[in-house]
Write a protein that holds these residues in place. Structure first.
Motif, PDB file in Angstrom:
ATOM      1  N   TRP A   5       0.912  -1.249   0.198  1.00 31.20           N
ATOM      2  CA  TRP A   5      -0.119  -0.043   0.067  1.00 31.20           C
ATOM      3  C   TRP A   5       0.992   1.170  -0.115  1.00 31.20           C
ATOM      4  O   TRP A   5       0.325   2.258  -0.208  1.00 31.20           O
ATOM      5  N   PHE A   6       2.113   1.183   0.199  1.00 28.37           N
ATOM      6  CA  PHE A   6       3.120   2.328   0.489  1.00 28.37           C
ATOM      7  C   PHE A   6       4.438   2.320  -0.607  1.00 28.37           C
ATOM      8  O   PHE A   6       5.402   1.827  -0.062  1.00 28.37           O
ATOM      9  N   PRO A   7       3.887   2.537  -2.060  1.00 34.90           N
ATOM     10  CA  PRO A   7       4.999   2.427  -2.985  1.00 34.90           C
ATOM     11  C   PRO A   7       6.149   3.246  -2.631  1.00 34.90           C
ATOM     12  O   PRO A   7       7.447   2.847  -3.022  1.00 34.90           O
ATOM     13  N   ALA A   8       5.915   4.524  -2.172  1.00 36.41           N
ATOM     14  CA  ALA A   8       7.256   5.409  -1.775  1.00 36.41           C
ATOM     15  C   ALA A   8       8.174   4.626  -0.988  1.00 36.41           C
ATOM     16  O   ALA A   8       9.373   4.566  -1.269  1.00 36.41           O
ATOM     17  N   ALA A   9       7.589   4.040   0.288  1.00 44.98           N
ATOM     18  CA  ALA A   9       8.666   3.245   1.016  1.00 44.98           C
ATOM     19  C   ALA A   9       9.234   1.948   0.079  1.00 44.98           C
ATOM     20  O   ALA A   9      10.331   1.666   0.643  1.00 44.98           O
ATOM     21  N   ASN A  35       3.749  11.461   7.117  1.00 45.36           N
ATOM     22  CA  ASN A  35       3.615  11.563   5.521  1.00 45.36           C
ATOM     23  C   ASN A  35       4.192  10.148   5.044  1.00 45.36           C
ATOM     24  O   ASN A  35       5.317   9.811   5.398  1.00 45.36           O
ATOM     25  N   THR A  36       3.287   9.436   4.192  1.00 43.25           N
ATOM     26  CA  THR A  36       3.789   8.266   3.839  1.00 43.25           C
ATOM     27  C   THR A  36       3.710   8.117   2.188  1.00 43.25           C
ATOM     28  O   THR A  36       3.909   7.090   1.485  1.00 43.25           O
ATOM     29  N   GLY A  37       3.525   9.440   1.554  1.00 43.66           N
ATOM     30  CA  GLY A  37       3.752   9.596  -0.060  1.00 43.66           C
ATOM     31  C   GLY A  37       4.547   9.618  -0.673  1.00 43.66           C
ATOM     32  O   GLY A  37       5.676   9.917  -0.007  1.00 43.66           O
ATOM     33  N   LYS A  38       4.604   9.909  -1.828  1.00 45.61           N
ATOM     34  CA  LYS A  38       5.842  10.231  -2.570  1.00 45.61           C
ATOM     35  C   LYS A  38       6.224  11.614  -2.661  1.00 45.61           C
ATOM     36  O   LYS A  38       7.216  12.080  -3.360  1.00 45.61           O
ATOM     37  N   GLU A  39       5.536  12.398  -2.088  1.00 44.72           N
ATOM     38  CA  GLU A  39       5.723  13.985  -1.989  1.00 44.72           C
ATOM     39  C   GLU A  39       6.962  14.263  -1.658  1.00 44.72           C
ATOM     40  O   GLU A  39       7.884  15.184  -2.193  1.00 44.72           O
ATOM     41  N   LYS A  40       7.623  13.743  -0.400  1.00 41.74           N
ATOM     42  CA  LYS A  40       8.854  13.952   0.322  1.00 41.74           C
ATOM     43  C   LYS A  40       9.284  12.727   0.601  1.00 41.74           C
ATOM     44  O   LYS A  40       8.779  11.815   1.425  1.00 41.74           O
ATOM     45  N   THR A  41      10.557  12.562   0.707  1.00 44.69           N
ATOM     46  CA  THR A  41      11.475  11.398   1.245  1.00 44.69           C
ATOM     47  C   THR A  41      12.357  12.019   2.400  1.00 44.69           C
ATOM     48  O   THR A  41      12.947  13.340   2.172  1.00 44.69           O
ATOM     49  N   LEU A  94       6.764   4.879   6.077  1.00 54.07           N
ATOM     50  CA  LEU A  94       7.626   6.042   6.443  1.00 54.07           C
ATOM     51  C   LEU A  94       8.826   6.138   5.038  1.00 54.07           C
ATOM     52  O   LEU A  94       9.420   5.115   5.187  1.00 54.07           O
ATOM     53  N   PRO A  95       8.547   7.030   4.506  1.00 57.08           N
ATOM     54  CA  PRO A  95       9.473   7.204   3.319  1.00 57.08           C
ATOM     55  C   PRO A  95      11.025   7.834   3.790  1.00 57.08           C
ATOM     56  O   PRO A  95      11.415   8.998   3.250  1.00 57.08           O
TER      57      PRO A  95
END
Length: 349
Positions: A168-172, A255-261, A289-290
């Protein structure tokens, strides 16, 4: 003309039609390639193909306007029902018998929309209706229809699959994350070690169990000259004109999205993931968590749970054990005495 199998009149009509196509820029490249590579015989064959395509389009228009089409389709659908068991046994699909029957009914409805059908299927329907073809000629188109629907169903199953929360968390999942578990009792220095790494990083996120703790880290970080924003369920504080590279937030707001790592992340009191009411917030942070380096602070009782969760993501986990820095002593006086003294002081004032 003879090589292409055309009469003189058909050839002349084809030339006129071909010149129209060439005028509109549709077949100029084809005509030149045929003239110089294959000669006039190749050009004649191309004209023949143009005539056949135009004829097929005209026939499909006639079929769509044919008032007897519903009657033809009714007979064809009855034949399809008779042939369904044979088609099922022939294979070429990955459906169970019940799914196959459902697909068959949908294909019949698909045929009933004959005005929107592919011209090739319209031709086959017309030939079946005039007994030039058998209903078996529709089987490849039926299997193509079934497999297309099956692929769509598989995509829906994949989208709605909730059996593996890690995806569910592609950014991570795009990051190669490393976890350091600082395990120990209260007042053991485990959170202090993680915060030192947080302060020295280029960017970081601190996930607090309480709003007051998030505010405390926000103030401490800014007092040490590291710009840090604050984000809780009640307020959002930005220290500069733009977002700071560091942020202190409650664990529910991370934040768990791709907006920021982030370079470093801290999840404090990670043993709370076992909590029946708020545990989902820690599980979400743990999986999504990214941050490239994540420090987990909490009781050693949570180590086994964290190991099982991270086994699903195949990510590295390092464990550091801490002892209490000051001994824990039992007070000689009860809280009741402190309470009575405090009440007496208040009454004296």
């Amino acid at each position: 003309m003879l090589a292409a199998g055309l009469s003189r009149r058909s050839f002349l009509n084809g030339c006129t039609l071909f010149r129209r196509c060439e005028y509109f820029g549709a077949s100029q490249d084809i005509s030149l390639r045929c003239k110089w590579s294959f000669g006039w015989k190749g050009l004649a064959r191309t004209i023949h193909s143009t005539i056949c395509n135009a004829k097929r389009q005209n026939e499909s228009m006639v079929i769509q306007e044919n008032p007897d089409m519903p009657k033809y389709l009714k007979k064809i659908n009855a034949k399809i029902s008779q042939m369904s068991s044979f088609w099922f046994s022939c294979g070429g699909h990955d459906l169970k018998e019940e799914e196959f029957e459902d697909a068959q009914q949908k294909f019949k409805k698909y045929l009933n929309e004959y005005q929107q059908l592919d011209p090739e299927i319209n031709d086959i329907i017309m030939r079946i209706a005039t007994k030039q073809e058998d209903v078996e000629a529709l089987r490849p188109h039926f299997l193509a229809f079934v497999n297309q629907g099956s692929q769509h169903l598989e995509r829906l199953k994949h989208i709605s699959d909730l059996s593996n929360p890690a995806f569910w968390f592609p950014a991570a999942r795009d990051l190669k994350r490393k976890f350091i578990f600082h395990a120990g009792p209260t007042n053991s220095g485990k959170t202090h070690e993680a915060l030192q790494r947080f302060f020295s990083s280029k960017s970081g996120v601190y996930c607090a169990p309480l709003r007051m703790l998030a505010a405390e880290i926000h103030q401490r970080c800014n007092s040490e000259g590291v710009p840090c924003d604050l984000l809780t369920g009640e307020e959002k504080v930005t220290v500069g004109e733009f977002e700071a590279p560091h942020i202190s937030c409650t664990v529910e707001m991370c934040n768990t999205g791709k907006e920021k790592t982030y370079d470093v992340g801290i999840i404090d009191e990670v043993q709370m993931l076992k909590d029946s009411e708020r545990g989902s917030a820690w599980t979400r942070a743990l999986l999504g968590l990214p941050a490239r380096e994540i420090h987990l602070c909490g009781s050693s009782a949570a180590i086994s749970v964290v190991q099982r969760v991270l086994a699903t993501t195949e990510e590295e986990l390092e464990i550091k054990m801490y002892d209490r820095l000051s001994p824990l002593k039992v007070s000689r006086r009860s809280l009741r005495i402190f309470k009575e003294n405090k009440c007496q002081n208040i009454s004296n004032e």
